[in-house]
Design a protein around this motif. Structure first.
Motif, PDB file in Angstrom:
ATOM      1  N   LEU A  90      20.492  32.519  36.943  1.00  0.00           N
ATOM      2  CA  LEU A  90      19.865  32.275  35.776  1.00  0.00           C
ATOM      3  C   LEU A  90      20.205  33.683  34.681  1.00  0.00           C
ATOM      4  CD1 LEU A  90      16.408  30.976  36.443  1.00  0.00           C
ATOM      5  CD2 LEU A  90      18.459  29.806  35.492  1.00  0.00           C
ATOM      6  N   ALA A  91      20.761  33.428  33.524  1.00  0.00           N
ATOM      7  CA  ALA A  91      20.905  34.595  32.785  1.00  0.00           C
ATOM      8  C   ALA A  91      19.253  35.070  32.272  1.00  0.00           C
ATOM      9  CB  ALA A  91      21.742  34.293  31.451  1.00  0.00           C
ATOM     10  N   THR A 145      26.099  31.562  49.682  1.00  0.00           N
ATOM     11  CA  THR A 145      25.123  32.504  49.012  1.00  0.00           C
ATOM     12  C   THR A 145      24.079  31.443  48.007  1.00  0.00           C
ATOM     13  OG1 THR A 145      26.405  33.527  47.522  1.00  0.00           O
ATOM     14  CG2 THR A 145      26.001  34.758  49.721  1.00  0.00           C
ATOM     15  N   GLY A 146      25.172  30.878  47.152  1.00  0.00           N
ATOM     16  CA  GLY A 146      24.646  29.912  46.139  1.00  0.00           C
ATOM     17  C   GLY A 146      24.585  30.897  44.827  1.00  0.00           C
ATOM     18  N   PHE A 147      25.213  32.188  45.025  1.00  0.00           N
ATOM     19  CA  PHE A 147      25.115  33.002  43.694  1.00  0.00           C
ATOM     20  C   PHE A 147      26.545  33.456  43.602  1.00  0.00           C
ATOM     21  CE2 PHE A 147      23.893  37.296  42.644  1.00  0.00           C
ATOM     22  CZ  PHE A 147      24.005  37.138  41.123  1.00  0.00           C
ATOM     23  N   ASP A 148      27.260  32.957  42.532  1.00  0.00           N
ATOM     24  CA  ASP A 148      28.564  33.452  42.075  1.00  0.00           C
ATOM     25  C   ASP A 148      28.694  34.343  41.138  1.00  0.00           C
ATOM     26  OD1 ASP A 148      31.362  33.786  41.695  1.00  0.00           O
ATOM     27  OD2 ASP A 148      31.415  31.955  40.888  1.00  0.00           O
ATOM     28  N   ASP A 170      22.591  37.356  27.653  1.00  0.00           N
ATOM     29  CA  ASP A 170      23.549  36.288  28.159  1.00  0.00           C
ATOM     30  C   ASP A 170      24.272  36.575  29.168  1.00  0.00           C
ATOM     31  OD1 ASP A 170      22.280  34.330  26.505  1.00  0.00           O
ATOM     32  OD2 ASP A 170      24.109  35.037  24.854  1.00  0.00           O
ATOM     33  N   ILE A 171      24.719  37.905  29.287  1.00  0.00           N
ATOM     34  CA  ILE A 171      25.837  38.621  30.444  1.00  0.00           C
ATOM     35  C   ILE A 171      24.882  38.929  31.712  1.00  0.00           C
ATOM     36  CG2 ILE A 171      27.064  40.426  30.874  1.00  0.00           C
ATOM     37  CD1 ILE A 171      27.618  40.604  27.864  1.00  0.00           C
ATOM     38  N   LEU A 172      23.744  39.156  31.544  1.00  0.00           N
ATOM     39  CA  LEU A 172      22.894  39.816  32.645  1.00  0.00           C
ATOM     40  C   LEU A 172      22.106  38.562  33.372  1.00  0.00           C
ATOM     41  CD1 LEU A 172      23.041  42.663  34.083  1.00  0.00           C
ATOM     42  CD2 LEU A 172      21.041  43.008  32.723  1.00  0.00           C
ATOM     43  N   ARG A 173      22.216  38.751  34.739  1.00  0.00           N
ATOM     44  CA  ARG A 173      21.656  37.563  35.355  1.00  0.00           C
ATOM     45  C   ARG A 173      20.523  38.130  36.246  1.00  0.00           C
ATOM     46  NH1 ARG A 173      26.842  34.566  37.962  1.00  0.00           N
ATOM     47  NH2 ARG A 173      27.978  33.908  35.947  1.00  0.00           N
TER      48      ARG A 173
END
Length: 810
Positions: free
Chosen positions: A263-264, A82-85, A98-101
Motif C-alpha cells: 500500500l502507498a 514475498t508478495g511485495f514487489d 503515492d511513491i512511498l509504500r
C-alpha cells in the motif's frame, strides 16, 4: 541495489543459494527499498521543515517529486514468495505519498503497528466516517473470511453487518442468477430468477458469518465462501458505507491486513496527515540534542584535492571523522561552537556533485548498495542517519535528509545490517547562524547522551517530552489536573493534546501573574494561541521568512502569537525587562512567550486594542476580539475555539498554578505516561503477566522506556515484572524515597500488603493523592490498561498496607 546482488555465486552450493534466497525474502518482507545508486531525493518539502516543527511534519508536507526516479524489483522467484514487489517508477510532480509504500517504512516508522482509530486520533481525520471506497487498495487485498475474523464480527449474522452483506450479495448474485436459469426438466417460467436469488440471499443473510465463511463455495469455485474477495462489484458496493459500518474494523492493526506492504501512504486516508512524532517507530524524543551553529556554507568546488581536516561525519564502519577530498568536490557546512565544534565540518552525503559516500553495513547485508552509504551522523541513534543532502552557497543554506537501513539476525546466520541507503526522506533546512543538530562529538556519531539541549532545539523537544528539556534542569508548570483535562478535551484535534498539556499551564501561570483571571479572557487567550500556532502548541518561528522581512533586523514572527517588527520587540522587551532587540529568539522561550501573549493582549500592545474592549465584565465578543492581535483574520475560527475553551473552564474549581518539582526525569516520566496512554497500550501484551493481570510493574517500566529512561530491575522494554524487584532496583541506586508531602508528579507510588499483594503506579499530582496505574480488568480484556486513576492507596482494590513513594534519579 538489492536486485543486482549477484546470484551467480549461489549456484556453486545449494546451501548458500538457500541462505541468500532467504536473505532476499527477508529484505522484501521488511520493505527494503531497492534503490539503485542512491537516486536523487524523491521530493522536496512543500515548505521548509525545521527543528521546531519536525515532530508535527507529515508525509503530505513533503510535497512532490522534483525528478523522475525508479526502484528496481526483486527477481520473480522472490517477489512471488514475498508478495511485495519493490518495483516502481515515477515522474516529476508525483506525490511523495503515492511513491512511498508502507513496506518501505516497516523497519523505521512502523506504520503497520497503527490502527485506523489511532490514525484518526493522530491526524484529526475522522476515518470512521470515511467511505470504504477510499480504502479500495486495502480492501481489495482482503477476503470476506479474513476481514470478518480480524474485525471480530464472525459471531454476527451476515445481515447484522450490512456493508459485508452488500459486498457478499454483489459477489454471488451473478452466479445465483446463472443457477436460477438452469431449470433442467422444469417447465419454462417455473422459477422466477429474481425471486429465487432474493430467497437465497435472505437465507445467507440470517446465517452466522462464522458458518457462512466456512461453508463450501459451490458458486464461485473457491474452497469456501470465506475466500470471496472484495473486488469488482463487491468492492463497488462498499461505496455507500463507512469504516464505522464494519464493527471493529478501525481497531485492526494494519500489519494484520493482507498485502499491507504494497500500500502507498495515500491508500490509507489520514495516514499522510499523521505527524512524524506520532508514528510508533520514530523518535520518542531528542535526548541527544547537542549541536552547533551553522557558520559558513561551502559548495561543491571545495576540497577537490586537499582533504578536509575537521570532518565530523562518516559511518560506524569508517568512523565519524572521515575527511573528504575528491574530484567532484566536498560540499559542507562549517560549524561554530565551543571546543571541537569550532570549525567542525559536516560533509554532504550522496553520489552527486560535492557529495561523499563512505563504507557502511555489517555482515552479509553489507553487500547491499555496494557496501556504501552517504556520509552523515546518527544523533537519533541507529535507526536513522542524518545526511546533509545539499548546500546552496549563494543562499547560505543546507538541506538535510534521513536515511535508514535494514538489519536481520533471524535466519541461518547473523546477517548484519545493510548500509544506510533507504531514502532520502527530506526533513529540514538550515541557514547560516542557525542551529545544526549533531549529537555529542565524542566519536559515536552523535548517538551517545548526556549533554544539554541548546535553546534553539528546546522548543522542538518540548512537544515530545511534555514540557521538560533533556539536561535543562527545568520543571513543567503544574495546575489542577481535572481542569487541564477539561481544556484538553476542548481541543479540535487529539493530536494537539501532548503540546497543549505542557503549554496551557504556562499560559495560565502567566495570566495569573498578570492578574488576568476572567475566564472569558483566559479562554480567548488560549483560543488565540491555538489559531496562531495552528494547533502545534509550542512557541515557533514564522515559516518561509527570514531576516529583513520586517525591517532591517531579524524580527520575524516568534512565540505563541508571532511577535513581529522591531518596534514591537523593543516595546515588549521594555515591558518585560529583556533585551529582545539583540536577542529576538528569547521570544520563543515558552515562559517569555506566555508573558508576551498575556500582557500584550491585556494591554493592547499588539494593535492598540486590549482584551477589556471586547471581553470581560460579563461580555464575551469572541469574534470581534480577533482585532486584539490580527485584525479580522480567522475571526470565526478563533471565536469557535475560544468558546470551547470557555465552556471547559466552567468546570475548573481552581486556576492556581505552581512550578513542578522532581526535576527533569519526573517530567520525562509524565511524558512517558502520556505516550503510553496515547498508544492505547495494554498490559496483556507483556509476556509473563497472566494476560496483563499482573502487569503493574511491567507497565511502569514501559512508561520509563517510552520516556527514554532505563527500566528498573531488568532490560527494556518491561524491566522487572515484580513490584519488589522494581523497589530493589530503586534502593540499589536508581532512586530515592520521598515523603508524601514532598511527592511530585512522576514519582512512583507503591503499596505492599504482603504475600503477593503489591501494586505500583505513577503519581499524577503534588502530594501524590492521585495515582495512575495498570487496570488488570481492562488488561484482561485486551484494552488500554494504564488508565486506572485512584488515590495513593489504590482504593478500594487495595486500601492499606505499607506505602512507599520513590523518585527515580538516574
Amino acid at each position: 541495489m538489492l536486485a543486482k546482488i549477484s546470484l551467480a555465486a549461489t549456484q556453486k552450493a545449494s546451501t548458500l543459494r538457500s541462505l541468500l534466497l532467504a536473505l532476499l525474502a527477508a529484505l522484501a518482507l521488511a520493505g527494503l527499498l531497492a534503490v539503485a545508486q542512491l537516486t536523487p531525493a524523491l521530493a522536496q518539502p512543500a515548505a521548509p521543515v525545521t527543528y521546531q516543527n519536525f515532530l508535527t511534519t507529515t508525509f503530505r508536507d513533503l510535497g512532490l517529486a522534483t525528478t523522475p526516479g525508479q526502484i528496481a524489483g526483486l527477481p520473480p522467484e522472490l517477489s512471488s514468495q514475498t508478495g511485495f514487489d519493490t518495483a516502481r517508477s515515477w515522474q516529476p510532480g508525483a506525490a511523495f505519498t503515492d511513491i512511498l509504500r508502507l513496506g518501505d517504512l516497516g523497519s523505521s516508522f512502523l506504520p503497520q503497528a497503527l490502527t485506523l482509530a489511532e490514525i484518526a486520533q493522530a491526524s484529526g481525520v475522522d476515518t470512521g466516517a470515511v467511505s470504504l471506497s477510499q480504502f479500495h487498495s486495502l480492501l481489495q487485498r482482503q477476503t470476506l473470511g479474513s476481514l470478518a475474523n480480524l474485525a471480530d464480527v464472525q459471531d454476527l449474522a451476515l445481515q447484522d453487518v450490512p456493508a459485508l452483506q452488500s459486498a457478499f450479495n454483489a459477489a454471488v448474485r451473478p452466479e445465483l442468477l446463472t443457477l436460477a436459469g438452469q431449470t433442467g426438466d422444469l417447465p419454462a417460467g417455473a422459477i422466477n430468477p429474481e425471486q429465487f436469488v432474493q430467497q437465497a440471499l435472505n437465507q445467507f443473510g440470517v446465517t452466522p458469518i462464522t458458518d457462512l465463511i466456512s461453508s463450501p463455495d459451490h458458486l464461485l469455485g473457491g474452497a469456501n465462501l470465506g475466500e470471496i474477495q472484495f473486488a469488482g462489484p463487491a468492492l463497488d458496493q462498499l461505496e455507500g458505507f463507512t469504516v464505522g459500518d464494519i464493527p471493529g474494523l478501525d481497531q485492526i492493526e494494519i500489519a494484520d491486513l493482507d498485502g499491507w506492504q504494497e500500500l502507498a501512504i495515500s491508500d490509507i486516508p489520514g495516514l499522510d496527515q499523521v505527524p512524524f512524532g506520532s508514528f510508533p517507530g520514530l523518535l520518542s524524543g531528542l535526548v541527544n540534542g547537542f549541536g552547533g551553529t551553522h557558520d559558513v556554507t561551502y559548495g561543491d568546488q571545495e576540497h577537490t584535492q586537499t582533504p578536509t581536516q575537521f570532518s565530523i561525519t562518516g559511518s560506524d564502519v569508517e568512523g565519524w571523522e572521515v575527511q573528504c577530498a575528491q574530484a567532484r568536490g566536498c560540499a559542507h557546512l562549517e560549524l561554530a561552537g565551543p571546543g571541537k565544534m569550532h570549525g567542525a565540518q559536516w560533509i554532504a552525503g550522496g553520489t552527486g556533485p560535492g557529495q561523499q559516500m563512505v563504507r557502511g553495513g555489517s555482515g552479509i547485508l553489507a553487500a547491499v548498495n555496494g557496501g556504501m552509504e552517504p556520509t552523515g551522523r546518527v544523533p537519533f541513534g541507529a535507526v536513522f542517519k542524518v545526511v546533509l543532502s545539499a548546500t546552496t552557497e549563494s543562499e547560505g543554506t543546507g538541506r538535510f535528509s534521513l536515511y535508514t537501513r535494514f538489519c536481520s539476525n533471524s535466519f541461518f546466520a547473523p546477517l548484519g545490517c545493510t548500509p544506510y541507503f533507504i531514502g532520502p526522506i527530506p526533513i529540514w533546512s538550515t541557514t547560516e547562524k542557525g542551529f545544526v543538530l549533531t549529537g555529542p562529538l565524542d566519536g559515536s556519531g552523535g548517538a551517545s547522551g548526556g549533554l544539554d539541549v541548546p535553546p534553539e532545539l528546546q522548543r522542538y523537544v518540548s512537544q515530545d517530552l511534555g514540557g521538560s528539556y533533556y539536561g535543562s534542569g527545568g520543571s513543567p508548570v503544574q495546575m489542577d489536573e481535572p481542569c487541564l483535562d477539561s481544556l484538553i478535551g476542548a481541543l479540535r484535534h487529539s493530536s494537539e493534546a501532548a503540546g497543549a498539556r505542557e503549554h496551557i499551564p504556562r499560559i495560565i501561570a502567566a495570566a495569573n501573574e498578570a492578574g488576568v483571571t476572567d475566564k472569558a479572557q483566559l479562554a480567548y487567550i488560549l483560543g488565540t494561541v491555538s489559531t496562531e500556532l495552528e494547533g502545534r502548541w509550542s512557541p515557533i518561528s514564522e515559516q518561509g521568512v527570514g531576516c529583513g522581512t520586517y525591517g532591517s533586523g531579524c524580527y520575524y514572527g516568534r512565540g505563541y502569537v508571532q511577535l513581529t517588527w522591531e518596534a514591537n520587540y523593543r516595546k515588549m522587551g521594555q515591558v518585560l525587562g529583556l533585551d529582545l532587540l539583540n536577542n529576538p529568539d528569547l521570544a520563543n522561550d515558552p515562559d517569555t512567550a506566555a508573558k508576551i501573549t498575556v500582557i500584550g493582549m491585556r494591554d493592547g500592545l499588539f494593535t492598540g486594542v486590549g482584551l477589556g474592549t471586547y471581553i470581560g465584565n460579563g461580555k464575551a465578543d469572541f469574534r470581534n476580539a480577533r482585532r486584539i492581535v490580527n485584525d479580522a483574520d480567522k475571526m470565526d475560527y478563533t471565536a469557535q475555539q475560544s468558546q470551547r475553551f470557555y465552556e471547559a473552564l466552567q468546570s475548573c474549581s481552581t486556576l492556581e498554578t505552581q512550578a513542578g518539582g522532581g526535576g527533569d526525569l519526573n517530567a520525562k516520566i509524565m511524558a512517558g505516561v502520556r505516550a503510553v496512554q496515547a498508544e492505547n497500550f495494554s498490559a496483556s501484551r507483556i509476556p509473563g503477566t497472566n494476560q496483563g493481570r499482573l502487569g503493574c510493574a511491567g507497565m511502569v517500566n514501559y512508561v520509563l522506556h517510552k520516556a527514554g529512561i532505563s527500566t528498573l530491575g531488568g532490560g527494556p522494554p518491561y524491566g522487572n515484572l515484580a513490584v519488589r524487584g522494581v523497589e530493589s532496583a530503586i534502593k540499589g541506586g536508581r532512586g530515592i524515597s520521598v515523603n508524601a508531602n514532598e511527592a511530585q508528579p512522576g514519582d512512583l507510588n507503591v503499596i505492599d500488603m504482603g504475600g503477593g499483594r503489591q501494586h505500583i503506579g505513577v503519581c499524577m499530582n503534588v502530594g501524590c493523592t492521585q495515582v495512575v496505574s495498570n487496570s488488570s480488568s481492562k488488561a484482561a480484556r485486551g484494552e488500554a490498561s494504564f488508565t486506572w486513576v485512584s488515590d495513593g492507596y489504590f482504593s478500594p482494590s487495595y486500601g492499606g498496607g505499607r506505602r512507599a513513594i520513590y523518585r527515580v534519579t538516574n
